[in-house]
Scaffold this active site. Structure first.
Site, short mmCIF file in Angstrom:
data_model
loop_
_atom_site.label_atom_id
_atom_site.label_comp_id
_atom_site.label_asym_id
_atom_site.label_seq_id
_atom_site.Cartn_x
_atom_site.Cartn_y
_atom_site.Cartn_z
N ARG A 220 -45.23 -68.34 -10.53
CA ARG A 220 -43.98 -67.74 -11.43
C ARG A 220 -42.81 -68.99 -10.50
NH1 ARG A 220 -46.40 -63.49 -10.85
NH2 ARG A 220 -45.62 -62.59 -8.60
N ASP B 215 -46.14 -62.71 0.41
CA ASP B 215 -45.18 -61.94 -0.63
C ASP B 215 -44.91 -60.93 -0.91
OD1 ASP B 215 -47.80 -60.93 -0.92
OD2 ASP B 215 -48.59 -62.47 -3.05
N ASN C 55 -54.49 -51.94 2.38
CA ASN C 55 -54.77 -52.84 0.91
C ASN C 55 -56.09 -52.08 0.55
OD1 ASN C 55 -54.19 -54.92 2.44
ND2 ASN C 55 -55.32 -56.05 1.28
#
Length: 428
Positions: free
Chosen positions: A15, A224, A282
């Site tokens: 994006r 990110d 995670n």
């Protein structure tokens, strides 16, 4: 008007967003989006289609410029993956995907390097995807031809500006950075028989790194998740869940926890953008749904999940099971793992996935509370997973604490906020 462009590359969606930092509330206007996935390279390996990704990034930036002047550009991507440059700064080959099978023998490498030693040096959870294990498996001839290693956010920056630099948060995902010094670990670089000059100096977010078509480019939280967390305003006692392809579950802490308890729970101490660490773990997330969705012809994710709301909860499975990493038939793998009856329809499969992710996250939240010494009192969810009401409700049920939903494009907003600080600091 302070308009900045945030290049935000996720492992399934690229994006480019524009954020006007003088507007309240902040909103990320997506000017370009490109769905992508790893491709099978000529040698059979799983790689990123880097040339196409960079072309899409430039399309997005051109569209951002069409809307008016930009004060800055910043780039974030997923962690752990990297590119190797040769003489003249050319990319030697497309970057490998962390899902490539070359790291299947990672546990033997971890044993050779010393599991406890690795954690004491880097504070990073042991996972097959870690850069340290990828480099241990990398073709020696290509390593010998390389002059620079760049983590993916900085590889994009290099494409835009020619700069050769590291950044704290992206380097921090590699399990190659000394947690005590914040520099590349000379010990581990030597253990892997790598040239230390491969690794560029590590700079802080906010540093200027050149220009693209006259627009200043600044480092941001290159990882990110670091950028997403920067968009949160979590109160003390709250945990964050950055909910995308992976769900990264953790809390901000003032310093690393290298205890045996943290190591055995497999938590990471990843650098935050400014000070402290993101203490996290995670959980495999929307990857499971995305792979099923692809098999089912690509129906909208929100529609799939909403159809599962009326389905009763059933069996659950461990989302982090290695069986899901590279399966060609995700639906069949999930049906087998959860022992779903043959009569179970798609809605039941989706409900099983969402239940399993929510309860896996709840397990990590419970571990987190034990490690930080006090129960988690609230959860802030950012990213695409927060836009799925069933998932949010199941997180509330599974954890028993309030769940606040932040922006779906928190990563782009956090990216933009760091750029804004950098631009304003240079204007003073």
């Amino acid at each position: 008007m302070l308009r900045v462009a945030a290049v935000d590359l996720g492992a399934t969606s690229a994006r480019v967003a524009v954020v006007d930092l003088d507007r309240e509330p902040l909103e990320a206007e997506i000017v370009h989006r490109y769905a992508h996935q790893p491709i099978t390279w000529s040698d059979g390996s799983l790689r990123w289609d880097w040339e196409r990704l960079m072309a899409e990034v430039e399309v997005g930036l051109e569209r951002a410029l069409e809307g008016g002047p930009l004060a800055s550009i910043g780039v974030d991507t997923w962690g752990v993956d990297y590119g190797l440059l040769g003489d003249g700064g050319a990319l030697l080959s497309p970057p490998y995907s962390y899902r490539d099978s070359r790291t299947d023998a990672w546990e033997a490498v971890a044993d050779r390097l010393g599991r406890q030693r690795l954690y004491a040096l880097t504070g990073i959870q042991l996972m097959a995807i870690n850069t340290v294990f990828q480099l241990a498996a990398h073709d020696r001839r290509e390593l010998d031809d390389a002059t620079t290693l760049l983590m993916l956010p900085e590889l994009v920056v290099h494409h835009l500006t020619g700069a050769l630099t590291g950044e704290v948060t992206s380097a921090g995902t590699s399990a190659l950075v000394d947690v005590a010094t914040g520099t590349w670990s000379a010990e581990l670089v030597d253990d892997l028989d790598l040239d230390p000059t491969l690794f560029p100096p590590i700079a802080r977010a906010g540093a200027p790194v050149g220009r693209w078509r006259g627009v200043p480019v600044h480092l941001v939280g290159g990882h990110d998740t670091a950028s997403a967390v920067a968009a949160c305003s979590s109160p003390p006692g709250a945990a964050f869940v950055s909910a995308g392809t992976w769900f990264l579950v953790g809390a901000l802490r003032s310093g690393p926890d290298l205890s045996s308890e943290a190591r055995e729970a497999n938590f990471s101490n990843e650098p935050a953008i400014s000070q402290g660490v993101r203490f996290l773990k995670n959980v495999t997330g929307l990857w499971l749904l995305e792979r099923c969705r692809a098999q089912w012809g690509g129906p909208p994710l929100a529609t799939l999940v909403s159809t599962a709301e009326a389905t009763a909860p059933g069996p659950r499975f461990d989302p982090n099971d290695a069986r899901f990493e590279r399966t060609a038939d995700m639906e069949a793998e999930i049906r087998s793992a959860a022992a779903l009856p043959t009569s179970a329809d798609r809605a039941a499969v989706v409900r099983c996935i969402v239940d399993s992710i929510a309860y896996a996250v709840a397990g990590v939240v419970d571990q987190l509370g034990g490690l930080i010494g006090s129960p988690v009192t609230a959860i802030d969810v950012v990213g695409g997973g927060g836009q799925l009401p069933l998932l949010v409700e199941l997180l509330r049920r599974a954890t028993g604490v309030p769940v606040r939903v932040g922006p779906a494009e928190a990563t782009a907003i956090g990216n933009a906020l760091v750029q804004g600080d950098a631009v304003r600091a240079r204007q003073c």
